[in-house]
Design an enzyme around this catalytic site. Structure first.
Site, PDB file in Angstrom:
ATOM      1  N   ARG A  65     -29.826 -30.548 -52.109  1.00  0.00           N
ATOM      2  CA  ARG A  65     -28.427 -30.331 -51.734  1.00  0.00           C
ATOM      3  C   ARG A  65     -27.553 -30.074 -52.973  1.00  0.00           C
ATOM      4  NH1 ARG A  65     -24.245 -34.573 -49.814  1.00  0.00           N
ATOM      5  NH2 ARG A  65     -22.667 -33.259 -48.848  1.00  0.00           N
ATOM      6  N   SER A  79     -22.174 -26.577 -62.844  1.00  0.00           N
ATOM      7  CA  SER A  79     -20.830 -27.193 -62.806  1.00  0.00           C
ATOM      8  C   SER A  79     -20.832 -28.491 -61.998  1.00  0.00           C
ATOM      9  CB  SER A  79     -19.797 -26.214 -62.241  1.00  0.00           C
ATOM     10  OG  SER A  79     -20.188 -25.749 -60.968  1.00  0.00           O
ATOM     11  N   HIS A 194     -31.906 -29.014 -43.785  1.00  0.00           N
ATOM     12  CA  HIS A 194     -31.555 -30.243 -43.061  1.00  0.00           C
ATOM     13  C   HIS A 194     -32.754 -30.851 -42.327  1.00  0.00           C
ATOM     14  CE1 HIS A 194     -26.952 -29.244 -43.057  1.00  0.00           C
ATOM     15  NE2 HIS A 194     -27.422 -29.584 -44.240  1.00  0.00           N
ATOM     16  N   ASP A 245     -33.725 -35.667 -39.617  1.00  0.00           N
ATOM     17  CA  ASP A 245     -34.931 -35.370 -38.832  1.00  0.00           C
ATOM     18  C   ASP A 245     -35.603 -36.714 -38.585  1.00  0.00           C
ATOM     19  OD1 ASP A 245     -37.419 -34.652 -37.846  1.00  0.00           O
ATOM     20  OD2 ASP A 245     -38.010 -33.460 -39.593  1.00  0.00           O
ATOM     21  N   SER A 248     -39.186 -38.176 -39.782  1.00  0.00           N
ATOM     22  CA  SER A 248     -39.814 -37.480 -40.923  1.00  0.00           C
ATOM     23  C   SER A 248     -38.762 -36.917 -41.881  1.00  0.00           C
ATOM     24  CB  SER A 248     -40.792 -36.400 -40.452  1.00  0.00           C
ATOM     25  OG  SER A 248     -40.124 -35.247 -40.005  1.00  0.00           O
TER      26      SER A 248
HETATM   27  C1  HEM Z   1     -24.750 -24.230 -43.713  1.00  0.00           C
HETATM   28  C2  HEM Z   1     -23.825 -24.974 -44.258  1.00  0.00           C
HETATM   29  C3  HEM Z   1     -24.067 -26.409 -44.606  1.00  0.00           C
HETATM   30  C4  HEM Z   1     -23.272 -27.456 -44.257  1.00  0.00           C
HETATM   31  C5  HEM Z   1     -21.997 -27.374 -43.459  1.00  0.00           C
HETATM   32  C6  HEM Z   1     -23.878 -28.644 -44.765  1.00  0.00           C
HETATM   33  C7  HEM Z   1     -23.356 -29.915 -44.634  1.00  0.00           C
HETATM   34  C8  HEM Z   1     -24.006 -31.079 -44.990  1.00  0.00           C
HETATM   35  C9  HEM Z   1     -23.477 -32.404 -44.807  1.00  0.00           C
HETATM   36  C10 HEM Z   1     -22.108 -32.743 -44.244  1.00  0.00           C
HETATM   37  C11 HEM Z   1     -24.421 -33.282 -45.211  1.00  0.00           C
HETATM   38  C12 HEM Z   1     -24.370 -34.795 -45.147  1.00  0.00           C
HETATM   39  C13 HEM Z   1     -23.672 -35.402 -46.291  1.00  0.00           C
HETATM   40  C14 HEM Z   1     -23.503 -36.859 -46.089  1.00  0.00           C
HETATM   41  O1  HEM Z   1     -22.883 -37.277 -45.102  1.00  0.00           O
HETATM   42  O2  HEM Z   1     -24.031 -37.615 -46.909  1.00  0.00           O
HETATM   43  C15 HEM Z   1     -25.539 -32.515 -45.664  1.00  0.00           C
HETATM   44  C16 HEM Z   1     -26.690 -33.047 -46.152  1.00  0.00           C
HETATM   45  C17 HEM Z   1     -27.716 -32.304 -46.671  1.00  0.00           C
HETATM   46  N1  HEM Z   1     -27.728 -30.935 -46.838  1.00  0.00           N
HETATM   47 FE1  HEM Z   1     -26.436 -29.644 -46.065  1.00  0.00          FE
HETATM   48  N2  HEM Z   1     -25.027 -28.321 -45.411  1.00  0.00           N
HETATM   49  C18 HEM Z   1     -25.179 -26.972 -45.355  1.00  0.00           C
HETATM   50  C19 HEM Z   1     -26.177 -26.218 -45.942  1.00  0.00           C
HETATM   51  C20 HEM Z   1     -27.193 -26.760 -46.684  1.00  0.00           C
HETATM   52  C21 HEM Z   1     -28.113 -25.987 -47.486  1.00  0.00           C
HETATM   53  C22 HEM Z   1     -28.049 -24.478 -47.683  1.00  0.00           C
HETATM   54  C23 HEM Z   1     -28.980 -26.884 -48.030  1.00  0.00           C
HETATM   55  C24 HEM Z   1     -30.136 -26.604 -48.948  1.00  0.00           C
HETATM   56  C25 HEM Z   1     -30.923 -25.565 -48.843  1.00  0.00           C
HETATM   57  C26 HEM Z   1     -28.614 -28.189 -47.558  1.00  0.00           C
HETATM   58  C27 HEM Z   1     -29.296 -29.340 -47.821  1.00  0.00           C
HETATM   59  C28 HEM Z   1     -28.900 -30.605 -47.428  1.00  0.00           C
HETATM   60  C29 HEM Z   1     -29.718 -31.794 -47.614  1.00  0.00           C
HETATM   61  C30 HEM Z   1     -31.113 -31.833 -48.184  1.00  0.00           C
HETATM   62  C31 HEM Z   1     -28.961 -32.867 -47.145  1.00  0.00           C
HETATM   63  C32 HEM Z   1     -29.356 -34.361 -47.146  1.00  0.00           C
HETATM   64  C33 HEM Z   1     -28.812 -35.018 -48.401  1.00  0.00           C
HETATM   65  C34 HEM Z   1     -29.185 -36.479 -48.574  1.00  0.00           C
HETATM   66  O3  HEM Z   1     -30.126 -36.958 -47.956  1.00  0.00           O
HETATM   67  O4  HEM Z   1     -28.511 -37.139 -49.383  1.00  0.00           O
HETATM   68  N3  HEM Z   1     -27.505 -28.090 -46.764  1.00  0.00           N
HETATM   69  N4  HEM Z   1     -25.264 -31.168 -45.529  1.00  0.00           N
END
Ligand code: HEM
Ligand SMILES: *[C@@H]1O[C@H](CO)[C@@H](O)[C@H](O)[C@H]1NC(C)=O
Ligand SMILES: *[C@@H]1O[C@H](CO)[C@@H](O)[C@H](O)[C@H]1NC(C)=O
Length: 326
Positions: A65, A79, A194, A245, A248
């Site tokens: 992320r 950055s 996600h 998920d 998993s």
């Molecule tokens: C499409 C638009 C996207 C939105 C609106 C979005 C939004 C979010 C939000 C709100 C969270 C949770 C943050 C939290 O509450 O801690 C999250 C987690 C995450 N996002 Fe996204 N995301 C997007 C795209 C992506 C992309 C492109 C990737 C990587 C390829 C990604 C990878 C992740 C991962 C791996 C997590 C889990 C992080 C953790 O476990 O700490 N996301 N995302």
């Protein structure tokens, strides 16, 4: 007549020039960029990443992320790694940072590299490699990472508000990805990230308890899933984490698409992928074919994401410490 001809050949030249310029831009990064200056860079980063992820597999998600956040704000220029200073609040403290973590992995890789080849490898490249190696460590795909990014010197907290939002609709998401040179396919493929990690309850309580201000629940959520989510997340909960998920969340697989199909994606931005012909067809296809092309697609889209607005050549700098400008 001659004049007209001259104009049109000038136009043609301009178009050709623009074309060469645009295509050169993407190819500034290259595989093996450090072959002469730091030949072991990939092995070193892979080892540091593996050492961390093997003891803390849940770190892979925030590292992936982190790369996404870095690339979407000011390009992939590191950055997101900069600390705030007395006079500047950095991206790190911007509101969407919630739960970004794993900075210690980047720092460990950087210090190992500074011993081997001081002042050579950028923090932006390190982050791109760490994200790749972290995904690979949890059974995800592996992709070649073109290198040669330089580090930026600017990081502004408020700019992190321009990241795609979890309440974004499909038109907004498509526009935001397009503005970074990413396609509708990249949007649905990269959303597959996600399949790992967690979200804070606070990000989704609005969907559960007061969706339109009438104490209602988002109707696009699977009604059978809602009681489980409400049990986990009380309206004012600011600490509980939900698995993206369930079961998993520490393994990179194709489950995300099954989850979205079942209308159990945690965010409106996940559910929104069913609101567009192309993205919904992709979701359906991956869910039905057990992700037959997901890994290959993810590899390609990650390489594209990793090239957003990069600094190359003599732009920017090679930071000595990833949290500080030189
Ligand atoms: C499409 C638009 C996207 C939105 C609106 C979005 C939004 C979010 C939000 C709100 C969270 C949770 C943050 C939290 O509450 O801690 C999250 C987690 C995450 N996002 Fe996204 N995301 C997007 C795209 C992506 C992309 C492109 C990737 C990587 C390829 C990604 C990878 C992740 C991962 C791996 C997590 C889990 C992080 C953790 O476990 O700490 N996301 N995302
Ligand atoms: C994230 O941002 C909030 C403000 O929105 C701040 O209080 C918090 O310290 C930041 N977290 C990190 C890890 O910097
Ligand atoms: C739900 O939203 C409405 C309108 O924004 C607000 O007046 C009300 O206090 C909210 N209810 C709860 C329980 O937060």
């Amino acid at each position: 007549m001659a004049y007209k001809k001259h104009i049109s050949s000038l136009l043609l030249q301009l178009i050709l020039l623009a074309f060469v310029f645009v295509s050169a831009n993407g190819s500034y990064l290259k595989l093996g960029f450090y072959q002469k200056t730091c030949p072991n860079v990939e092995a070193i980063v892979a080892k540091v990443t593996a050492d961390h992820i093997s003891v803390a597999p849940s770190l892979a998600a925030p590292l992936l992320r982190m790369h996404f956040h870095d690339c979407f704000i000011r390009g992939c220029d590191g950055s997101v790694l900069l600390d705030s200073t007395k006079t500047n609040a950095a991206e790190k403290v911007g509101p969407p940072n919630l739960s970004l973590r794993g900075y210690q992995v980047i720092d460990a890789a950087k210090s190992a590299l500074e011993k081997e080849c001081p002042g050579v490898v950028s923090c932006a490249d390190i982050l791109s490699l760490v994200a790749r190696d972290a995904v690979y460590q949890i059974k995800g795909p592996w992709w070649p990472v073109p290198l040669g990014r330089r580090d930026g010197r600017v990081s502004i907290a408020l700019e992190s508000l321009s990241l795609p939002a979890p309440f974004g609709n499909i038109a907004q998401l498509k526009a935001q990805f397009a503005s970074k040179g990413l396609s509708v396919k990249d949007l649905v493929v990269l959303s597959g990230g996600h399949t790992i990690g967690t979200s804070q309850c606070s990000t989704i309580v609005i969907r559960l308890y007061n969706f339109t201000g009438k104490g209602d629940t988002d109707p696009t959520l699977d009604p059978k899933y809602v009681p489980f989510l409400k049990k986990k997340c009380k309206p004012t909960d600011t600490t509980t984490l939900l698995e993206m998920d369930p079961g998993s969340f520490r393994t990179f697989d194709e489950d995300y698409y099954t989850i979205v199909m079942k209308r159990r994606g945690l965010f409106q931005s996940d559910a929104a992928l069913l609101d567009d012909k192309e993205t919904s067809a992709y979701v359906k296809f991956q869910a039905q074919s057990h992700g037959s092309t997901f890994f290959k697609d993810f590899e390609e889209s990650m390489v594209k994401m990793g090239q957003i607005e990069v600094l190359t050549g003599s732009a920017g700098e090679i930071r000595k410490h990833c949290a500080l400008v030189n």
